[in-house]
Design a protein around this motif. Structure first.
Motif, PDB file in Angstrom:
ATOM      1  N   SER A  65      -8.069   7.368  13.074  1.00  0.00           N
ATOM      2  CA  SER A  65      -7.489   6.621  14.188  1.00  0.00           C
ATOM      3  C   SER A  65      -8.578   6.192  15.151  1.00  0.00           C
ATOM      4  O   SER A  65      -8.479   5.173  15.811  1.00  0.00           O
ATOM      5  CB  SER A  65      -6.440   7.471  14.890  1.00  0.00           C
ATOM      6  OG  SER A  65      -6.922   8.789  15.033  1.00  0.00           O
ATOM      7  N   SER A  97      -4.611  -0.106   6.300  1.00  0.00           N
ATOM      8  CA  SER A  97      -4.652   1.180   7.004  1.00  0.00           C
ATOM      9  C   SER A  97      -3.343   1.564   7.678  1.00  0.00           C
ATOM     10  O   SER A  97      -2.974   2.723   7.697  1.00  0.00           O
ATOM     11  CB  SER A  97      -5.798   1.202   8.011  1.00  0.00           C
ATOM     12  OG  SER A  97      -5.934  -0.044   8.601  1.00  0.00           O
ATOM     13  N   GLU A  98      -2.594   0.597   8.208  1.00  0.00           N
ATOM     14  CA  GLU A  98      -1.379   1.017   8.923  1.00  0.00           C
ATOM     15  C   GLU A  98      -0.392   1.658   7.973  1.00  0.00           C
ATOM     16  O   GLU A  98       0.291   2.620   8.324  1.00  0.00           O
ATOM     17  CB  GLU A  98      -0.680  -0.161   9.603  1.00  0.00           C
ATOM     18  CG  GLU A  98      -1.489  -0.861  10.668  1.00  0.00           C
ATOM     19  CD  GLU A  98      -2.391  -1.915  10.087  1.00  0.00           C
ATOM     20  OE1 GLU A  98      -3.336  -2.299  10.772  1.00  0.00           O
ATOM     21  OE2 GLU A  98      -2.164  -2.316   8.919  1.00  0.00           O
ATOM     22  N   SER A 154       0.190  10.199   5.502  1.00  0.00           N
ATOM     23  CA  SER A 154      -1.185  10.719   5.533  1.00  0.00           C
ATOM     24  C   SER A 154      -1.413  11.836   4.533  1.00  0.00           C
ATOM     25  O   SER A 154      -2.460  11.895   3.908  1.00  0.00           O
ATOM     26  CB  SER A 154      -1.539  11.183   6.936  1.00  0.00           C
ATOM     27  OG  SER A 154      -0.486  11.909   7.487  1.00  0.00           O
ATOM     28  N   ARG A 166      -1.420   5.238   6.802  1.00  0.00           N
ATOM     29  CA  ARG A 166      -1.347   6.279   7.830  1.00  0.00           C
ATOM     30  C   ARG A 166       0.043   6.860   7.932  1.00  0.00           C
ATOM     31  O   ARG A 166       0.224   7.963   8.440  1.00  0.00           O
ATOM     32  CB  ARG A 166      -1.754   5.716   9.186  1.00  0.00           C
ATOM     33  CG  ARG A 166      -3.240   5.659   9.318  1.00  0.00           C
ATOM     34  CD  ARG A 166      -3.711   5.542  10.716  1.00  0.00           C
ATOM     35  NE  ARG A 166      -5.033   4.903  10.688  1.00  0.00           N
ATOM     36  CZ  ARG A 166      -5.385   3.916  11.475  1.00  0.00           C
ATOM     37  NH1 ARG A 166      -4.552   3.445  12.364  1.00  0.00           N
ATOM     38  NH2 ARG A 166      -6.587   3.392  11.375  1.00  0.00           N
ATOM     39  N   SER A 213       0.816  -1.220   0.000  1.00  0.00           N
ATOM     40  CA  SER A 213       0.000   0.000   0.000  1.00  0.00           C
ATOM     41  C   SER A 213       0.842   1.259   0.000  1.00  0.00           C
ATOM     42  O   SER A 213       0.554   2.203  -0.727  1.00  0.00           O
ATOM     43  CB  SER A 213      -0.909   0.024   1.227  1.00  0.00           C
ATOM     44  OG  SER A 213      -1.682  -1.132   1.265  1.00  0.00           O
ATOM     45  N   ARG A 215     -12.936   5.264   6.996  1.00  0.00           N
ATOM     46  CA  ARG A 215     -12.853   4.276   8.065  1.00  0.00           C
ATOM     47  C   ARG A 215     -11.444   3.756   8.218  1.00  0.00           C
ATOM     48  O   ARG A 215     -10.970   3.519   9.331  1.00  0.00           O
ATOM     49  CB  ARG A 215     -13.787   3.101   7.757  1.00  0.00           C
ATOM     50  CG  ARG A 215     -15.238   3.446   7.828  1.00  0.00           C
ATOM     51  CD  ARG A 215     -15.763   3.354   9.241  1.00  0.00           C
ATOM     52  NE  ARG A 215     -17.117   3.881   9.296  1.00  0.00           N
ATOM     53  CZ  ARG A 215     -17.399   5.109   9.690  1.00  0.00           C
ATOM     54  NH1 ARG A 215     -16.448   5.911  10.089  1.00  0.00           N
ATOM     55  NH2 ARG A 215     -18.647   5.517   9.700  1.00  0.00           N
ATOM     56  N   LYS A 216     -10.760   3.618   7.108  1.00  0.00           N
ATOM     57  CA  LYS A 216      -9.400   3.091   7.222  1.00  0.00           C
ATOM     58  C   LYS A 216      -8.450   4.149   7.747  1.00  0.00           C
ATOM     59  O   LYS A 216      -7.474   3.849   8.405  1.00  0.00           O
ATOM     60  CB  LYS A 216      -8.912   2.624   5.845  1.00  0.00           C
ATOM     61  CG  LYS A 216      -9.565   1.357   5.412  1.00  0.00           C
ATOM     62  CD  LYS A 216      -9.031   0.866   4.095  1.00  0.00           C
ATOM     63  CE  LYS A 216      -9.844  -0.326   3.681  1.00  0.00           C
ATOM     64  NZ  LYS A 216      -9.583  -0.739   2.328  1.00  0.00           N
ATOM     65  N   PHE A 217      -8.743   5.387   7.439  1.00  0.00           N
ATOM     66  CA  PHE A 217      -7.796   6.438   7.753  1.00  0.00           C
ATOM     67  C   PHE A 217      -7.934   6.941   9.184  1.00  0.00           C
ATOM     68  O   PHE A 217      -6.953   7.349   9.810  1.00  0.00           O
ATOM     69  CB  PHE A 217      -8.014   7.586   6.760  1.00  0.00           C
ATOM     70  CG  PHE A 217      -6.939   8.614   6.801  1.00  0.00           C
ATOM     71  CD1 PHE A 217      -7.253   9.945   6.924  1.00  0.00           C
ATOM     72  CD2 PHE A 217      -5.606   8.264   6.735  1.00  0.00           C
ATOM     73  CE1 PHE A 217      -6.267  10.904   6.946  1.00  0.00           C
ATOM     74  CE2 PHE A 217      -4.616   9.210   6.768  1.00  0.00           C
ATOM     75  CZ  PHE A 217      -4.951  10.542   6.868  1.00  0.00           C
TER      76      PHE A 217
END
Lengths: 453, 431
Positions: free
Chosen positions: B134, B91-92, B98, B95, B55, B130-132
């Motif tokens: 925290s 998501s990890e 960002s 982030r 990703s 939702r993924k972004f």
């Protein structure tokens, strides 16, 4: 109350009818029996100017006559008032007012009542002479430093200015005597003079302050002075639209007043002002204790039997006759200099109180009967009740279809629950918004701090 | 080209564990400029990378690809690529970069708008958010973009589901303003006026040093919604709003203030003439993206005046003929009065029964007795919620008082203020 001795049936009728028959009774009872003895001056009939003016003396007599002339529609009365004012002014020394009155007369009363220039010139010359004399005397006293004489000197100055209509100077002179007052009697005298001039000037703030000053030296106050001070305080409150306080002051005036304060107010006025203000602002218990059961005030009320009758009618719920008396009195009250701009307000308040008092003891009221009792139409009554309900002075609901008024008492329990839920929601919202704002501020601050670094 | 190839292999190799990913991130940062230089030719490399496993790398490449201006044909292909990426990214990894993620999403939105198909992006943006995020209390820069897409696509329900969550943490004030403004509009679209009022209130009272355009627009809508909901509007802002807002907002929204004046008179005729005379000015309060310009809202305000007047009648009357209602509220006919009352009964805004034979309306009391189990549960849940909130406040307060920047500033300002206020701050504090 009236119907207590009768049989129950007639008692009911009387309650419902609410004074409709009473209207026929009232004039006969009050005016015909007492009429020849002590003809009421402020009454429903047209004002008798001579009798009215006889109640007063000094400057206020002239001012009242001028006010009458300005405000009444009847030209006959107008000319009568102006004529009396002219005569009164001729006896005094106020040339300024004299010229004004002559202008108002405008030659309508014939050659005897026109500008008397010689008289004016003579009075003015005398005034100048007197003034010079007073000034020289005052200077002499001042060099001698005798307190009493200086005080008398200023007092004379004050009287002189007052007689000539220079009210501001009069007030200043009277106030200057303050520094030279030695006994409490002097202080009282100064206060009373200052109060008199202030009332004439219309500056009622001074009136209140000097009344309180005078009341602080109780040992020198004799009963007539106390009565005078209370009248003055009452007038001040009336002007300030504080009707409850005004009523209380007027009700405390003792019978010792007599005619001693005719430069300001007549006992009939005390009764009228006190009665009307009390009716507009007191609740039932206070009305009974302080007005109806008040022996001292009863003496005053005897002088204006219509006011006495209307208070009694109100208390015994004969609203139609009460309102009728009020209507009759209105035209004469509008000619009085102190109360004319308060008449409307007082009348509205009295009418609202009557409506509220009528509906208070009942669970349901037939609006048609109520409209008869108050001598209005049902539609008009509905409008009045609607405004009273919206102001939350009557807790009721109108059934417009059947024309009935139903009393309504708020359910405390439901109201409490509703408030609780609402408060909870508001708290929730406020706190969340606050946390958000705090976060924003913190962010701003961090941003600025990091930029500085 | 070789550097690109090398980069691709490195991405493929280093995307498995967390420490590897960090190393990869450093490499990518260094290679950022070269990536941007080659932006036009990066497309084929994307096929070699798998968005779900690589990703971070994919993100860098994607961001470089979309950096330049894009034509409409390219847009549709890019949209597909980004869509795939968003649905499958991890998501990890995202982030860690960002800013890049945010800019990619923004461009995604722009392209969708360009193509005129906002609906395609709604669900994808939701997953992106939702993924972004925290946590659900965190407002990201993506939220306003998402809401914008919802507004354009008129899918208010999806937008509303996001609004249900409470926000406590904000990155950028501008995000908050936009979020609340768009959120307010979505709520207005769904006729949830209470929530709309809350959101708009947040914008208007937020701390700001100078009045910005978003706040001005929000204030205008705030006035209108307040009139619809409460029938009145307090002309002064609460004390905690910024001084810039208090001074300036009023003069900028004078048109709406005057409307409030004619509203409070209760005369429907006056209000309608006012609206008519100022019609073009209401219409120009139009921002290019939105369908519900203020004219629609203004019309709702006008119709709400009837409701307010009828409400007032319930306070004084027990029964009232329809004719009288029509007269008092200034409706043109009895039938209209009946319609209005019927509508209000159905919306549970008043409690009444209509007797058609006599043409009478009978107003009833609120039948809620507050004795049911549901009511008790509702009160109980309210209490629980409020207790949680209070705990949160005390926690925030404690954290704040330990914050070094607060303490240092408090020390410096100590002399200026009352002794009592600053008792908790030490005399001297050196960071």
């Amino acid at each position: 109350m009236d119907g207590e001795d009768d049989a129950p049936k007639s008692l009911m009728e009387e309650m419902y009818a609410n004074g409709i028959e009473g209207v026929d009774d009232a004039p006969s009872s009050s005016t015909s029996t007492t009429i020849r003895k002590n003809r009421p001056i402020i009454s429903g009939e047209q004002l008798d100017i001579e009798a009215y003016a006889a109640l007063y003396s000094g400057r206020t007599k002239i001012m009242r006559l001028i006010f009458l002339a300005d405000h009444c529609d009847n030209s006959g009365m107008q000319l009568e008032a102006l004529r009396m004012a002219y005569d009164e002014l001729k006896k005094g020394e106020n040339t300024q007012l004299f010229r004004e009155v002559v202008q108002k007369i405008d030659g309508r009363l014939g050659p005897n009542y026109s500008t008397d220039a010689t008289w004016c010139a003579m009075v003015d010359r005398k005034a100048d002479q007197r003034k010079d004399k007073l000034e020289s005397e005052l200077n002499a006293y001042r060099t001698n430093l005798i307190k009493e004489s200086i005080r008398m000197g200023y007092n004379d100055f004050g009287d002189f200015y007052y007689a000539h209509g220079a009210l501001g100077d009069a007030f200043k002179s009277y106030v200057r005597t303050r520094d030279y007052c030695t006994t409490s009697k002097h202080i009282i005298q100064m206060c009373l003079s200052a109060i008199l001039v202030s009332i004439e000037m219309g500056q009622f703030a001074h009136v209140t302050s000097y009344v309180s000053k005078a009341e602080q030296t109780p040992e020198a106050l004799d009963p007539p002075s106390i009565a005078k001070l209370r009248c003055a305080a009452g007038l001040a409150h009336l002007e300030a639209k504080k009707y409850k306080l005004a009523a209380r002051k007027f009700l405390e005036v003792g019978p010792e007043l007599g005619n001693s304060y005719s430069e300001v107010i007549a006992p009939q006025d005390v009764a009228t002002y006190g009665g009307l203000c009390a009716l507009a602002s007191f609740d039932r218990t206070e009305l009974k204790n302080k007005v109806i059961d008040n022996i001292n005030f009863r003496n005053f009320l005897e002088l204006v039997p219509e006011v006495r009758e209307l208070i009694n009618d109100f208390y015994s719920s004969h609203y139609a006759s009460c309102l009728e008396y009020l209507g009759n009195l209105k035209s004469n009250l509008m000619l009085d200099i102190h109360i004319h701009d308060h008449v409307e307000t007082l009348y509205d308040q009295i009418r609202s109180k009557a409506l509220i008092q009528y509906t208070h003891p009942f669970v349901s009221v037939d609006m048609r009967m109520m409209a008869d009792a108050f001598k209005t139409s049902v539609a008009g009554l509905e409008k009045e009740l609607e405004s009273l309900i919206t102001d939350n002075q009557i807790q009721a609901r109108i059934d417009s279809h059947n024309k009935i008024l139903y009393a309504r008492h708020a359910d405390q329990r439901n109201a409490t629950f509703q408030r609780v839920l609402q408060t909870g929601n508001e708290f929730d919202w406020d706190v969340r918004a606050m946390l958000l704002r705090a976060n924003l501020l913190k962010h701003e601050y961090n941003l600025r701090a990091s930029r500085k670094i | 080209m070789n550097s690109m190839e090398g980069l691709v292999t490195q991405i493929q190799g280093l995307s498995s564990t967390a420490s590897d990913v960090l190393m990869l991130q450093n490499l990518l940062k260094q290679a950022n400029d070269s990536l941007h230089a080659e932006s036009t030719r990066l497309l084929p490399f994307l096929d070699q990378l798998d968005p779900s496993k690589h990703s971070l790398g994919y993100l860098y490449f994607l961001e470089a690809c979309t950096a330049g201006p894009i034509t409409k044909e390219q847009a549709s292909s890019y949209v597909l690529i980004i869509a795939r990426f968003l649905s499958s990214c991890v998501s990890e990894q995202i982030r860690l970069a960002s800013h890049k993620f945010i800019s990619v999403c923004k461009r995604f939105k722009d392209q969708l708008v360009l193509l005129g198909e906002p609906l395609r992006g709604v669900a994808l943006m939701l997953t992106a958010i939702r993924k972004f995020q925290s946590s659900t209390e965190h407002l990201t820069a993506l939220h306003p973009e998402f809401l914008l897409l919802c507004l354009l696509a008129k899918s208010y329900k999806t937008g509303h589901s996001v609004l249900e969550e409470d926000i406590f943490e904000v990155d950028q004030p501008k995000d908050l303003f936009l979020y609340c403004y768009y959120g307010g509009m979505i709520c207005i679209g769904q006729k949830h006026f209470q929530k709309a009022l809350e959101l708009l209130h947040n914008v208007v009272t937020a701390p700001m040093f100078a009045v910005n355009a978003i706040a001005v627009e929000a204030y205008k809508k705030y006035i209108l919604v307040s009139l619809i909901l409460h029938g009145q509007f307090s002309t002064s802002l609460p004390k905690y709003s910024s001084s810039a807002a208090q001074r300036n907002l009023r003069s900028l929204c004078q048109l709406y203030f005057d409307m409030e004046n004619s509203y409070s008179n209760g005369k429907i005729g006056d209000l309608e003439t006012y609206v008519q005379s100022n019609k073009e000015r209401f219409e120009h309060r139009l921002c290019i993206f939105y369908q519900d310009n203020n004219l629609g809202l203004v019309k709702q305000v006008v119709s709400s005046l009837y409701k307010q007047n009828i409400q007032r009648l319930t306070q004084t009357y027990l029964t009232l003929s329809l004719q009288d209602i029509a007269n008092t509220v200034q409706l043109s006919s009895v039938r209209e009065a009946e319609m209005h009352v019927l509508q209000m009964i159905q919306d549970v805004e008043i409690y009444a029964t209509i007797n058609q034979k006599d043409g009478m309306v009978r107003f009833l009391e609120d039948p809620e007795q507050y004795k049911t189990i549901e009511m008790i549960e509702r009160i109980d849940s309210s209490i629980q919620r409020l207790m949680i909130l209070s705990k949160k406040i005390t926690l925030t307060d404690e954290l704040m008082s330990c914050d070094p920047s607060y303490l240092s500033k408090g020390c410096r300002e100590r002399q200026k203020f009352d002794f009592d206020d600053y008792d908790s701050v030490p005399q001297r504090f050196n960071v």
